[in-house]
Design a protein around this motif. Structure first.
Motif, PDB file in Angstrom:
ATOM      1  N   PHE A  16      54.878  33.730   3.173  1.00  0.00           N
ATOM      2  CA  PHE A  16      55.319  34.718   2.202  1.00  0.00           C
ATOM      3  C   PHE A  16      55.520  33.999   0.877  1.00  0.00           C
ATOM      4  N   VAL A  17      55.074  34.602  -0.212  1.00  0.00           N
ATOM      5  CA  VAL A  17      55.326  34.082  -1.548  1.00  0.00           C
ATOM      6  C   VAL A  17      56.286  35.065  -2.210  1.00  0.00           C
ATOM      7  N   LEU A  18      57.461  34.573  -2.600  1.00  0.00           N
ATOM      8  CA  LEU A  18      58.482  35.414  -3.213  1.00  0.00           C
ATOM      9  C   LEU A  18      58.690  35.002  -4.665  1.00  0.00           C
ATOM     10  N   LEU A  19      58.921  35.985  -5.505  1.00  0.00           N
ATOM     11  CA  LEU A  19      59.216  35.751  -6.908  1.00  0.00           C
ATOM     12  C   LEU A  19      60.673  36.114  -7.141  1.00  0.00           C
ATOM     13  N   ASN A  20      61.406  35.207  -7.746  1.00  0.00           N
ATOM     14  CA  ASN A  20      62.810  35.453  -8.090  1.00  0.00           C
ATOM     15  C   ASN A  20      62.829  36.201  -9.416  1.00  0.00           C
ATOM     16  N   THR A  21      62.982  37.526  -9.364  1.00  0.00           N
ATOM     17  CA  THR A  21      62.870  38.366 -10.557  1.00  0.00           C
ATOM     18  C   THR A  21      64.137  38.399 -11.406  1.00  0.00           C
ATOM     19  N   ALA A  22      65.275  38.104 -10.805  1.00  0.00           N
ATOM     20  CA  ALA A  22      66.568  38.055 -11.479  1.00  0.00           C
ATOM     21  C   ALA A  22      67.510  37.309 -10.541  1.00  0.00           C
ATOM     22  N   PRO A  23      68.646  36.850 -11.038  1.00  0.00           N
ATOM     23  CA  PRO A  23      69.571  36.159 -10.137  1.00  0.00           C
ATOM     24  C   PRO A  23      69.919  37.023  -8.922  1.00  0.00           C
ATOM     25  N   GLY A  24      69.600  36.500  -7.732  1.00  0.00           N
ATOM     26  CA  GLY A  24      69.900  37.202  -6.489  1.00  0.00           C
ATOM     27  C   GLY A  24      68.884  38.251  -6.075  1.00  0.00           C
ATOM     28  N   PHE A  25      67.811  38.423  -6.848  1.00  0.00           N
ATOM     29  CA  PHE A  25      66.806  39.445  -6.559  1.00  0.00           C
ATOM     30  C   PHE A  25      65.446  38.794  -6.331  1.00  0.00           C
ATOM     31  N   TYR A  26      64.812  39.127  -5.200  1.00  0.00           N
ATOM     32  CA  TYR A  26      63.512  38.570  -4.842  1.00  0.00           C
ATOM     33  C   TYR A  26      62.519  39.691  -4.561  1.00  0.00           C
ATOM     34  N   HIS A  27      61.273  39.447  -4.966  1.00  0.00           N
ATOM     35  CA  HIS A  27      60.183  40.393  -4.728  1.00  0.00           C
ATOM     36  C   HIS A  27      59.046  39.645  -4.045  1.00  0.00           C
ATOM     37  N   THR A  28      58.489  40.237  -2.991  1.00  0.00           N
ATOM     38  CA  THR A  28      57.369  39.625  -2.279  1.00  0.00           C
ATOM     39  C   THR A  28      56.088  39.835  -3.076  1.00  0.00           C
ATOM     40  N   GLU A  29      55.444  38.734  -3.423  1.00  0.00           N
ATOM     41  CA  GLU A  29      54.194  38.793  -4.172  1.00  0.00           C
ATOM     42  C   GLU A  29      52.989  38.768  -3.246  1.00  0.00           C
ATOM     43  N   LEU A  30      52.987  37.879  -2.262  1.00  0.00           N
ATOM     44  CA  LEU A  30      51.860  37.733  -1.351  1.00  0.00           C
ATOM     45  C   LEU A  30      52.353  37.533   0.074  1.00  0.00           C
ATOM     46  N   ILE A  31      51.579  38.038   1.021  1.00  0.00           N
ATOM     47  CA  ILE A  31      51.847  37.828   2.438  1.00  0.00           C
ATOM     48  C   ILE A  31      50.539  37.383   3.077  1.00  0.00           C
ATOM     49  N   PHE A  32      50.587  36.267   3.772  1.00  0.00           N
ATOM     50  CA  PHE A  32      49.409  35.743   4.458  1.00  0.00           C
ATOM     51  C   PHE A  32      49.709  35.609   5.945  1.00  0.00           C
ATOM     52  N   ARG A  33      48.693  35.887   6.758  1.00  0.00           N
ATOM     53  CA  ARG A  33      48.808  35.706   8.211  1.00  0.00           C
ATOM     54  C   ARG A  33      47.444  35.290   8.733  1.00  0.00           C
ATOM     55  N   GLN A  34      47.418  34.212   9.496  1.00  0.00           N
ATOM     56  CA  GLN A  34      46.177  33.797  10.122  1.00  0.00           C
ATOM     57  C   GLN A  34      45.764  34.824  11.164  1.00  0.00           C
ATOM     58  N   LYS A  35      44.486  35.047  11.290  1.00  0.00           N
ATOM     59  CA  LYS A  35      43.966  36.036  12.236  1.00  0.00           C
ATOM     60  C   LYS A  35      44.403  35.736  13.667  1.00  0.00           C
ATOM     61  N   ASN A  36      44.475  34.461  14.021  1.00  0.00           N
ATOM     62  CA  ASN A  36      44.828  34.058  15.384  1.00  0.00           C
ATOM     63  C   ASN A  36      46.307  33.691  15.538  1.00  0.00           C
ATOM     64  N   ALA A  37      47.136  34.094  14.602  1.00  0.00           N
ATOM     65  CA  ALA A  37      48.568  33.780  14.679  1.00  0.00           C
ATOM     66  C   ALA A  37      49.203  34.490  15.878  1.00  0.00           C
ATOM     67  N   PRO A  38      50.205  33.875  16.494  1.00  0.00           N
ATOM     68  CA  PRO A  38      50.868  34.497  17.640  1.00  0.00           C
ATOM     69  C   PRO A  38      51.514  35.840  17.281  1.00  0.00           C
ATOM     70  N   VAL A  39      51.570  36.722  18.232  1.00  0.00           N
ATOM     71  CA  VAL A  39      52.223  38.021  18.056  1.00  0.00           C
ATOM     72  C   VAL A  39      53.692  37.789  17.702  1.00  0.00           C
TER      73      VAL A  39
END
Length: 104
Positions: A16-39
């Motif tokens: 997960f790539v998170l951006l700190n948009t303000a003190p104490g506030f985070y927004h997810t920018e990108l989510i990556f998952r390998q195709k063969n990652a465990p359930v």
């Protein structure tokens, strides 16, 4: 910007790539998952991120929206982009991302 990953010494499974948009506030920018990652890898990583941010005193964490899932009417150019994005399912699993974000 912060990156959280689930990996072992030889391989990464999810990030997960998170951006700190303000003190104490985070927004997810990108989510990556390998195709063969465990359930359950994404849920485990989310829990780890949540507990880390909570321990650091974060107030808010947004997963953002899933692209190509709009509830409002779109102009024709946006419809063209949305149509193209839906055809790229093999490269970008927008439907899976949408359902994943609905669980959280």
């Amino acid at each position: 910007m912060r990156i959280f990953s689930f990996q072992n010494e030889n391989h990464w499974f999810a990030s997960f790539v998170l951006l700190n948009t303000a003190p104490g506030f985070y927004h997810t920018e990108l989510i990556f998952r390998q195709k063969n990652a465990p359930v359950g890898i994404m849920e485990a990583l989310m829990e780890s991120i949540f507990l880390t941010l909570q321990a650091e005193g974060a107030l808010y964490w947004s997963l953002g929206e899933a692209p190509f899932h709009n509830a409002v009417p779109l102009p024709w150019k946006s419809k063209l982009i949305e149509f193209s994005g839906r055809k790229l399912q093999f490269a970008y699993n927008h439907a899976g991302l949408f359902f994943f974000k609905q669980k959280s």
